[in-house]
Design a protein around this motif. Structure first.
Motif, short mmCIF file in Angstrom:
data_model
loop_
_atom_site.label_atom_id
_atom_site.label_comp_id
_atom_site.label_asym_id
_atom_site.label_seq_id
_atom_site.Cartn_x
_atom_site.Cartn_y
_atom_site.Cartn_z
N GLU A 1 -6.18 4.65 -9.90
CA GLU A 1 -7.55 4.26 -9.52
C GLU A 1 -7.61 4.01 -8.01
N GLN A 2 -6.64 3.26 -7.50
CA GLN A 2 -6.64 2.93 -6.07
C GLN A 2 -6.42 4.17 -5.21
N MET A 3 -5.76 5.17 -5.76
CA MET A 3 -5.50 6.40 -5.02
C MET A 3 -6.63 7.42 -5.16
N GLY A 4 -7.69 7.03 -5.89
CA GLY A 4 -8.82 7.92 -6.06
C GLY A 4 -8.56 9.07 -7.00
N LYS A 5 -7.75 8.82 -8.04
CA LYS A 5 -7.42 9.85 -9.03
C LYS A 5 -7.87 9.37 -10.41
N LYS B 1 0.81 -1.22 0.00
CA LYS B 1 0.00 0.00 0.00
C LYS B 1 0.85 1.27 0.00
N GLN B 2 2.08 1.15 -0.44
CA GLN B 2 2.95 2.32 -0.57
C GLN B 2 2.78 2.86 -2.00
N PHE B 3 1.61 3.44 -2.23
CA PHE B 3 1.23 3.78 -3.60
C PHE B 3 2.13 4.87 -4.21
N ASP B 4 2.51 5.85 -3.43
CA ASP B 4 3.37 6.92 -3.97
C ASP B 4 4.70 6.35 -4.46
N GLN B 5 5.27 5.43 -3.68
CA GLN B 5 6.52 4.79 -4.09
C GLN B 5 6.32 3.93 -5.32
N ALA B 6 5.19 3.21 -5.35
CA ALA B 6 4.91 2.37 -6.51
C ALA B 6 4.77 3.22 -7.77
N VAL B 7 4.11 4.38 -7.65
CA VAL B 7 3.98 5.29 -8.79
C VAL B 7 5.36 5.77 -9.24
N ALA B 8 6.22 6.11 -8.29
CA ALA B 8 7.56 6.62 -8.63
C ALA B 8 8.37 5.56 -9.38
N PHE B 9 8.31 4.31 -8.92
CA PHE B 9 9.09 3.25 -9.56
C PHE B 9 8.53 2.91 -10.94
N ASN B 10 7.20 2.90 -11.08
CA ASN B 10 6.62 2.64 -12.40
C ASN B 10 6.91 3.77 -13.38
N THR B 11 6.94 4.99 -12.88
CA THR B 11 7.29 6.13 -13.74
C THR B 11 8.72 6.01 -14.23
N GLU B 12 9.61 5.58 -13.34
CA GLU B 12 11.01 5.36 -13.73
C GLU B 12 11.11 4.22 -14.74
N LEU B 13 10.29 3.20 -14.55
CA LEU B 13 10.28 2.06 -15.48
C LEU B 13 9.79 2.50 -16.86
N ALA C 1 -12.15 -1.79 -20.75
CA ALA C 1 -13.30 -1.90 -19.85
C ALA C 1 -13.19 -0.91 -18.70
N ARG C 2 -11.94 -0.76 -18.16
CA ARG C 2 -11.73 0.20 -17.07
C ARG C 2 -11.93 1.63 -17.57
N LEU C 3 -11.46 1.90 -18.78
CA LEU C 3 -11.65 3.23 -19.35
C LEU C 3 -13.14 3.54 -19.54
N ASN C 4 -13.89 2.54 -19.99
CA ASN C 4 -15.34 2.75 -20.18
C ASN C 4 -16.00 3.09 -18.86
N GLN C 5 -15.56 2.45 -17.78
CA GLN C 5 -16.14 2.72 -16.47
C GLN C 5 -15.75 4.11 -15.97
N LEU C 6 -14.49 4.47 -16.14
CA LEU C 6 -13.99 5.74 -15.62
C LEU C 6 -14.51 6.94 -16.41
N GLU C 7 -14.80 6.76 -17.67
CA GLU C 7 -15.21 7.88 -18.52
C GLU C 7 -16.73 8.08 -18.57
N LYS C 8 -17.47 7.31 -17.80
CA LYS C 8 -18.92 7.47 -17.78
C LYS C 8 -19.30 8.83 -17.17
#
Length: 231
Positions: A187-191, A155-167, A224-231
């Motif tokens: 999505e998990q961070m409510g953004k 649940k260290q989402f900020d760190q996970a975002v940073a590492f994926n951005t570097e990837l 499918a996730r995009l369809n849900q988020l863009e409603k």
């Protein structure tokens, strides 16, 4: 009758003496000869330095190859061991820290940490390894992917975002999976807006060209996730 001498002593007496050195034998210009003689010690110093550098580089290269071979053998023994596996890996990481075997030993130790439930220790170990790796290292994507996954699980989402951005910055070979993970994380961070942006980047990178083959199931899930988020 006095013995006649074929040598004219007066001629010898008044003939100027010449000292033809080695440099003159090469028919070098007079100025060049004078310059070399004037700076001879500097020339020898430069030659000595060059020789030392060349021999030192060759010696260091030989030593590095020897260390790599010893490290590889030690790592193989550690991985094959049925007991004291962690202790042997730690010894390889310590004794051959500057070699590829030493880096692999530290990565294997992080995997052991995860298996034993010590995820925080695994994250710390891999973070240290990642900081020492260059962007061109073949180990970089592996370490970043593992780090991002561990941080997400913790649940260290900020760190996970940073590492994926570097990837994602490493290039198209890794960017698609990184953007898909970034969409999920946002999505998990409510953004939702950020999640949509990341998912769209994933869709752009994985667009299927005509005649390319079967559809990508992951694309269907992301759509499918995009369809849900863009409603």
């Amino acid at each position: 009758m006095a013995e006649q001498n074929s040598i004219d002593r007066d001629t010898v007496k008044f003939q100027p003496l010449t000292q033809a050195g080695l440099l003159e034998q090469f028919n070098l210009p007079r100025k060049a000869v004078l310059f070399i003689r004037r700076h001879l010690w500097l020339i020898w110093l430069a030659v000595t330095v060059i020789l030392v550098v060349v021999l030192g580089t060759a010696g260091f290269s030989t030593w590095r190859e020897y260390q790599e071979e010893k490290g590889a053998a030690a790592l193989d023994a550690a991985l094959a061991a049925k007991q004291d596996n962690r202790k042997l890996l730690e010894q390889v990481a310590l004794d051959f820290s500057s070699t590829s075997s030493g880096r692999w030993a530290r990565i294997d130790l992080a995997f052991l940490d995860e298996q034993e439930g010590q995820r925080t220790q695994a994250i710390g170990r891999l973070t240290e390894i990642n900081a020492a790796l260059s962007a061109s290292s073949p180990l970089k994507p592996l370490v970043l992917t593992k780090l991002a996954g561990l941080c997400e699980n913790e649940k260290q989402f900020d760190q996970a975002v940073a590492f994926n951005t570097e990837l994602a910055a490493l290039g198209n070979n890794f960017a698609a999976s990184a953007f898909q993970a970034l969409g999920r994380l946002n999505e998990q961070m409510g953004k939702p807006d950020e999640a949509v942006a990341m998912y769209n980047k994933y869709m752009e990178l994985t667009a299927i060209q005509p005649g390319q083959g079967m559809a990508n199931p992951m694309r269907d899930m992301v759509q499918a996730r995009l369809n849900q988020l863009e409603k």
